[in-house]
Design a protein around this motif. Structure first.
Motif, mmCIF file in Angstrom:
data_model
loop_
_atom_site.group_PDB
_atom_site.id
_atom_site.type_symbol
_atom_site.label_atom_id
_atom_site.label_comp_id
_atom_site.label_asym_id
_atom_site.label_seq_id
_atom_site.Cartn_x
_atom_site.Cartn_y
_atom_site.Cartn_z
ATOM 1 N N PHE A 121 -0.336 -1.217 8.924
ATOM 2 C CA PHE A 121 0.368 -1.060 10.313
ATOM 3 C C PHE A 121 0.039 -1.613 11.572
ATOM 4 N N VAL A 122 -1.361 -0.548 11.983
ATOM 5 C CA VAL A 122 -2.320 -0.946 13.154
ATOM 6 C C VAL A 122 -1.885 -2.497 13.649
ATOM 7 N N ARG A 123 -2.322 -3.331 11.970
ATOM 8 C CA ARG A 123 -3.094 -4.461 12.606
ATOM 9 C C ARG A 123 -1.550 -5.394 12.828
ATOM 10 N N CYS A 124 -0.376 -5.195 12.415
ATOM 11 C CA CYS A 124 0.987 -5.686 12.536
ATOM 12 C C CYS A 124 0.914 -5.378 13.850
ATOM 13 N N LYS A 125 0.532 -3.797 14.324
ATOM 14 C CA LYS A 125 1.006 -3.926 15.436
ATOM 15 C C LYS A 125 3.102 -3.294 15.887
ATOM 16 N N ASP A 126 2.510 -2.163 14.153
ATOM 17 C CA ASP A 126 3.635 -1.450 14.222
ATOM 18 C C ASP A 126 3.771 0.126 14.510
ATOM 19 N N TYR A 127 4.880 0.722 15.838
ATOM 20 C CA TYR A 127 4.264 1.742 15.459
ATOM 21 C C TYR A 127 4.905 2.710 14.567
ATOM 22 N N GLN A 128 6.343 2.534 14.175
ATOM 23 C CA GLN A 128 7.269 2.976 13.159
ATOM 24 C C GLN A 128 6.419 3.208 12.044
ATOM 25 N N GLY A 129 5.923 2.388 11.906
ATOM 26 C CA GLY A 129 5.350 2.413 10.277
ATOM 27 C C GLY A 129 4.305 2.971 10.368
ATOM 28 N N ILE A 130 2.866 3.723 11.841
ATOM 29 C CA ILE A 130 2.076 4.299 12.189
ATOM 30 C C ILE A 130 2.553 5.568 11.698
ATOM 31 N N GLU A 131 3.382 5.945 12.242
ATOM 32 C CA GLU A 131 4.155 7.155 12.941
ATOM 33 C C GLU A 131 4.389 7.634 11.650
ATOM 34 N N PHE A 132 5.455 7.006 10.626
ATOM 35 C CA PHE A 132 5.716 6.813 9.163
ATOM 36 C C PHE A 132 4.582 7.362 7.913
ATOM 37 N N VAL A 133 3.415 6.778 8.657
ATOM 38 C CA VAL A 133 2.003 7.188 7.426
ATOM 39 C C VAL A 133 1.637 8.498 7.926
ATOM 40 N N LYS A 134 1.848 8.612 9.024
ATOM 41 C CA LYS A 134 1.171 10.038 9.531
ATOM 42 C C LYS A 134 1.814 11.257 9.472
ATOM 43 N N SER A 135 3.489 10.670 9.205
ATOM 44 C CA SER A 135 4.430 11.698 8.658
ATOM 45 C C SER A 135 4.064 12.561 6.896
ATOM 46 N N ALA A 168 1.383 -1.162 -0.458
ATOM 47 C CA ALA A 168 0.192 -0.143 -0.030
ATOM 48 C C ALA A 168 0.895 1.469 -0.376
ATOM 49 N N LEU A 169 1.824 1.562 0.431
ATOM 50 C CA LEU A 169 2.937 2.526 0.522
ATOM 51 C C LEU A 169 3.199 2.848 -0.722
ATOM 52 N N GLN A 170 3.565 1.646 -1.514
ATOM 53 C CA GLN A 170 4.685 1.510 -3.097
ATOM 54 C C GLN A 170 3.612 2.389 -3.407
ATOM 55 N N LYS A 171 2.197 1.981 -3.565
ATOM 56 C CA LYS A 171 1.628 2.885 -4.369
ATOM 57 C C LYS A 171 0.466 3.871 -3.207
ATOM 58 N N LEU A 172 0.947 4.221 -2.282
ATOM 59 C CA LEU A 172 0.670 5.914 -1.597
ATOM 60 C C LEU A 172 -0.671 5.336 -1.169
ATOM 61 N N ASP A 173 -1.092 4.310 -0.452
ATOM 62 C CA ASP A 173 -2.362 3.468 -0.507
ATOM 63 C C ASP A 173 -1.823 3.948 0.948
ATOM 64 N N LEU A 174 -2.106 5.731 1.631
ATOM 65 C CA LEU A 174 -1.994 6.092 2.925
ATOM 66 C C LEU A 174 -2.316 5.232 4.565
ATOM 67 N N LYS A 175 -4.288 5.162 3.707
ATOM 68 C CA LYS A 175 -5.154 4.472 4.481
ATOM 69 C C LYS A 175 -5.293 3.080 4.880
ATOM 70 N N THR A 176 -5.074 2.297 3.948
ATOM 71 C CA THR A 176 -4.062 0.904 3.506
ATOM 72 C C THR A 176 -3.891 0.428 4.167
ATOM 73 N N ALA A 177 -1.848 1.366 4.820
ATOM 74 C CA ALA A 177 -0.750 1.106 4.983
ATOM 75 C C ALA A 177 -1.206 1.143 5.779
ATOM 76 N N GLU A 178 -2.043 2.594 6.451
ATOM 77 C CA GLU A 178 -2.025 2.553 8.172
ATOM 78 C C GLU A 178 -2.711 1.922 8.725
ATOM 79 N N GLN A 179 -3.626 1.042 8.155
ATOM 80 C CA GLN A 179 -4.629 -0.023 8.844
ATOM 81 C C GLN A 179 -3.867 -1.332 9.359
#
Length: 1060
Positions: free
Chosen positions: A721-735, A708-719
């Motif tokens: 990252f939440v499901r795999c509990k990757d806090y750094q990933g969530i922060e990156f998507v927000k930035s 999802a990140l590759q395709k800049l689908d930020l909403k899917t990417a954030e969801q």
């Protein structure tokens, strides 16, 4: 070990086989049979797939040659591996030696006595000699080139077998009546061997086989039995040497046809048929050198005649009727996997110890450790346990000295590079060992021992001091298998109860952080709680377990029995949704699950329903007991995590254990990971998201987030990252969400995925050189930072430029390239590191220039002064210390460098009084060491001429009292007088300096004389300094004149001396 039949080759025309032999080095298989049949075969693997190696690769006959020459049934075939020769003999006594030429076998030599039949032939260990024994008692020893070395007729004896000792000094002859005689290599009788295994045996017996392992690949243990003798009635004895009085006895309960050791002497194969069965059943039994039964292989057919091991010990060939059966062997290697490190052990012919290799597969580094009498390797997390027999040379700190028991075994806790962290000496035999993140459990057949280990890096100082007393804290316990522990830990550690016999011995163990499982030979399973060991429950199985394994939640137990059948046992009741009549189809019914020919299995670390297992040469992955399509491999499973299986080809590693190759470590992705990746690439993120929702796993969510990140689908990417509990990933998507530019987002994503070149190019295209520089700084690529700073159109940041120069200087300095480092430090104006580089380059001129360029009281000046001190450069040291206003350090440096005059001068200039006491102390030290001349030199250098003169007069007086060398005495007095003159000059100079611009010279001279008079306590010495020198001068002159005959002159000179 595990063994299963894998291949069958039929001999044309149903000709019955009599013998088979496998060339250990080149892999040729020779088989002989009726009607003069002699064939040479070769099995070779033919595959283009790099992952398919060893037993998993398909094997075909690359050679199938029929050798013509024998007319009668071929009864004996034997290989000479060193010289690539094959020796065969038939029922008519004809012997043929065959040689390999241009890929085919040809007759090289023929021999026929025409009197008797050859019963046995044996080449010695180095292939130089062959011993041939005939049925009528004739023995011939010949050389490899066909010459006869010696022959002998043993009258009245029927010979059946022959074997060389490993050192070729002894020959064993087996007789038809079952006796074994020992001869030397020249044919002289030594003695008759004692055959103890035939005790209480009546009736006719014959020898089925004699095999003496030559030690070509080392021994599994020091003083290991290696000479196997087996009789047709199934009785065997395994001896350490030909005269061993306490051999190992084995009763195989078989009618034995043939025996053979494997390539390293660790397994003895005994082939034949079971006794007492209604129908004759062909079997091969496998034993250790110590008589322990390992496995039984049942083989179809009527009559088995011979067994032969492959050179690598991974296959055996069996001659049965008119077929050759092949069986694959999965050895019980001593190995484990911890923290990206494969730990494995092997034996070397030149060492008694096991060589244990810790192979870091990530960095491809290996660490080697030699361990005596290694029993097993067990791993968990980042650590491994080496179980060994205790050696007399080992200090037994942990052994219970008070009870008088000497511990027999040692458990050594090591990290992933083989460093021992802790060890425990125990009395019970650790036949079965398992470990968790906190506990090590070792079991004998009657009892098990638990040790709650702790690693030093996690200990506080107080705990480290208490480590020696840990036994009393209850970190170690011993339990008998027939006891029912309740979880209390009172009472001392007592190994005595561990030796009480039990009717139902332990046969395997396994553990997780909260559960310990112990299997017994009857099929009973004990479940204990951990860390407080309490018996929770007993289960009963219909089989004898060989290997146990618990899943990550300790809810299900996998059992592989001694026949290789995998079954499951649920230890916890599943939730009601899984228990209904129709719901079992979803999770699979463990009571009905069964797989045969299983030799290895491993649960996933992160999913209780996911496991991988090895069935023959196929790996299956099961989810909820539902198999995926198999993967062809013969690897041992190391790790199963994040939907990836790591497998190691130990068979390949063991072929050349000193040089493990990364190709032998294989990663397999399971189907859900492969399918998710395919869906994302071919269908789209939405469908893939739905599939992952149905088959959730953190690894799959991470895969979706990255896509999802590759395709800049930020909403899917954030969801995701939440499901795999990757806090750094969530922060990156927000930035990313805060960025306006699409190109900027793509550049950030490229950097996130490690595509740094692409990210930098994007930044530069956006004219954001600052971001490209920032990226390179994060990566530590300072060369590129410098390049970007210099190529920019605008002015670059001077501070950043200096930082880049210094970082590159650090890069070169770390690699000890000091010349390159100096260039960059000069541009970066890094004076501290510059000083260090000059010092390392021994460029003291550069260091001096640097010191002179520094401002006064600079913090680096003391360090530079210390650098000059270490190389003995006094003047530069003083300059540096004085520049930073540290005269005391300058004086200390002068004293250290023995420059006392400079030290005294500095002390006077800076009104430092302690120099005189220091000088006196050092002088008295020299005098105590009986070094008066060095003390004089010290005072002279410090311009303390009067003290130097006093010492010199004392030395001259002592020399004069000896009345031996008057010329030397004269010289000493002259030196003393000169020192006094120096003292006079010093006083006069100091007074002149004081009186400058005041009164006349006469006044200052008078003041000098008065000061001399006031300060000199020994006026006589100062006033008459030359008296001693003059006296000895006249004495020597008078003597010379006397001996030259000038009596009057001598008299006058003598009177002058006395007149003075």
């Amino acid at each position: 070990m595990f063994i299963y039949l894998s291949k069958k080759i039929a001999i044309p025309n149903n000709i019955r086989l009599k013998c088979v032999s496998w060339n250990k080095d080149q892999g040729f298989i020779a088989c002989g049979g009726d009607e003069g049949l002699l064939k040479v075969l070769k099995l070779e693997t033919q595959t283009d797939d790099a992952k398919l190696k060893g037993l998993a690769a398909p094997s075909n006959l690359s050679m199938n040659q029929t050798l013509e020459g024998h007319s009668g049934a071929v009864q004996v075939v034997t290989w000479n591996e060193q010289y690539q020769k094959l020796t065969t003999s038939d029922q008519n006594g004809l012997i043929i030696v065959w040689m390999l030429y241009k890929g085919c076998w040809y007759e090289e030599m023929i021999n026929n006595r025409n009197k008797s039949v050859v019963r046995s032939m044996s080449w010695n260990a180095d292939g130089q000699k062959i011993c041939i024994v005939y049925e009528d008692g004739a023995v011939i020893v010949g050389s490899v080139d066909g010459n006869r070395i010696w022959g002998k007729e043993l009258k009245g004896i029927q010979l059946a077998h022959v074997a060389w000792s490993p050192d070729s000094k002894i020959l064993l002859f087996g007789m038809a009546n079952g006796e074994i005689h020992i001869y030397d290599n020249q044919g002289n009788f030594i003695m008759k061997m004692t055959v103890s295994c035939l005790h209480n045996v009546t009736g006719a017996i014959s020898i089925a086989g004699i095999h003496w392992y030559a030690g070509s690949e080392g021994y599994v243990e020091p003083d290991c039995p290696c000479l196997a003798i087996c009789f047709d009635n199934g009785r065997c004895q395994v001896m350490r040497y030909e005269g061993d009085e306490s051999p190992v006895f084995i009763d195989t309960l078989m009618n034995v046809a043939s025996i053979q050791w494997n390539q390293c002497g660790s397994v003895l194969a005994v082939a034949g048929s079971l006794r007492g069965m209604e129908k004759e059943v062909n079997v091969v039994q496998f034993y250790t050198p110590f008589g322990e039964h390992l496995r039984t292989l049942k083989v179809p057919g009527k009559q088995m005649t011979e067994v032969a091991w492959e050179g690598g010990g991974l296959r055996i060939g069996l001659a049965v009727d008119s077929y050759i059966y092949f069986a694959n062997i999965r050895p019980d290697y001593k190995w484990g996997y911890c923290s990206n490190t494969v730990v494995y052990a092997y034996t070397k012919p030149d060492r008694l110890e096991y060589c244990v290799v810790f192979w870091d597969t990530k960095n491809n580094e290996k660490f080697v450790k030699y361990v005596k009498s290694l029993m097993s390797i067990t791993t968990s997390g980042d650590f491994c346990i080496l179980a060994t027999k205790a050696d007399d040379t080992h200090p037994q700190e942990d052994a219970d000295v008070e009870s008088g028991n000497n511990a027999m075994y040692v458990l050594v806790l090591c990290n992933s590079i083989g460093t021992p962290l802790d060890s425990k000496y125990i009395d019970i035999d650790p036949l079965f060992v398992t470990m968790t993140k906190t506990h090590v459990i070792a079991a004998s057949k009657e009892a098990f021992y638990t040790w709650q280990y702790r690693v030093a890096k996690k200990l506080t100082a107080m705990e480290i001091n208490q480590v020696s007393r840990t036994r009393k804290e209850g970190r170690e316990r011993v339990y008998h298998i027939d006891d029912s522990p309740s979880g209390t830990t009172e009472g001392p550690l007592d190994f005595a109860k561990a030796f009480t016999a039990t009717r139902d011995p332990i046969c395997c163990i396994t553990a997780t952080d909260k559960t310990l499982i112990v299997g017994r030979e009857s099929g009973t399973i004990h479940k204990y709680s951990l860390p407080n060991v309490a018996l929770v429950q007993k289960y009963s199985l219909n089989c004898r377990a060989y290997q146990l394994s618990l899943n990550c939640t300790s809810s299900r137990l996998a059992i592989i029995d001694i026949a290789g059948v995998l079954t499951f046992l649920d230890l916890e009741v599943r939730s009601s949704s899984d228990d209904g009549s129709g719901s079992q189809a979803g999770t699979g019914d463990p009571s009905k699950f069964e797989r045969k020919d299983v030799w290895d299995m491993l649960w996933a670390n992160d999913n209780p329903d996911l496991f991988a297992m090895m069935e023959k040469t196929r790996m299956y992955v099961f989810r909820n007991l539902d198999p995926e399509e198999p993967i062809q491999t013969s690897g041992y499973i190391c790790n199963f995590e994040d939907l990836e299986i790591k497998s190691v080809l130990l068979d390949e590693i063991m072929k050349d254990p000193e040089r493990p190759n990364k190709d032998y470590l294989i990663n397999f992705e399971i189907r859900s990971l492969r399918d998710s990746r395919a869906l994302i690439e071919k269908v789209g993120i939405e469908d893939a998201s739905q599939f992952i929702e149905d088959n959730p796993h953190p690894r799959l969510w991470r895969l979706l987030a990255e896509a999802a990140l590759q395709k800049l689908d930020l909403k899917t990417a954030e969801q995701a990252f939440v499901r795999c509990k990757d806090y750094q990933g969530i922060e990156f998507v927000k930035s990313l969400g805060n960025l306006q530019s699409e190109a900027m987002k793509q550049a950030e994503v490229a950097a996130y995925f490690g595509r740094f070149e692409e990210a930098e190019r994007m930044y530069l295209d956006m004219d954001r050189r600052d971001l490209a520089i920032s990226l390179r700084i994060k990566l530590g690529d300072w060369f590129r930072v410098l390049q970007l700073l210099k190529t920019g159109s605008g002015d670059c940041d001077d501070a950043l430029l200096e930082q880049a120069y210094n970082a590159i200087g650090d890069y070169f300095a770390d690699r000890q390239k000091w010349v390159n480092a100096v260039q960059y430090y000069l541009q970066g104006r890094n004076q501290e590191r510059l000083a260090e580089c000059y010092y390392m380059l021994e460029d003291y001129d550069g260091l001096e220039r640097l010191a002179s360029s520094l401002p006064e009281n600079h913090k680096l000046l003391p360090d530079i002064g210390q650098m000059f001190v270490t190389v003995g450069m006094c003047e530069q040291t003083v300059n540096a210390y004085l520049k930073c206003n540290q005269p005391k350090a300058a004086v200390d440096a002068c004293v250290h460098l023995n420059q006392w005059n400079k030290a005294v001068e500095l002390a006077k200039n800076h009104n430092m009084k302690e120099i005189n006491s220091l000088l006196a102390k050092y002088a008295s030290h020299l005098l105590e060491k009986n070094k008066p001349l060095e003390a004089v030199e010290l005072y002279r250098k410090a311009h303390h001429f009067l003290e130097a003169a006093k010492l010199m007069f004392k030395i001259a007086d002592e020399e004069a009292k000896r009345r031996t060398r008057p010329l030397r005495v004269k010289k000493l007095y002259v030196l003393a007088a000169l020192l006094v003159e120096n003292y006079h000059s010093q006083v006069k100079t100091s007074q002149q300096n004081k009186a400058k611009g005041k009164t006349s010279e006469a006044t200052s001279a008078l003041a000098g004389l008065l000061e001399e008079d006031a300060t000199s306590s020994d006026n006589r010495m100062v006033d008459s300094a030359w008296r001693g020198a003059e006296a000895y001068h006249f004495f020597l002159l008078a003597q010379r004149q006397l001996y030259e005959g000038y009596m009057v002159k001598a008299m006058k000179t003598g009177m002058k001396r006395h007149g003075k």
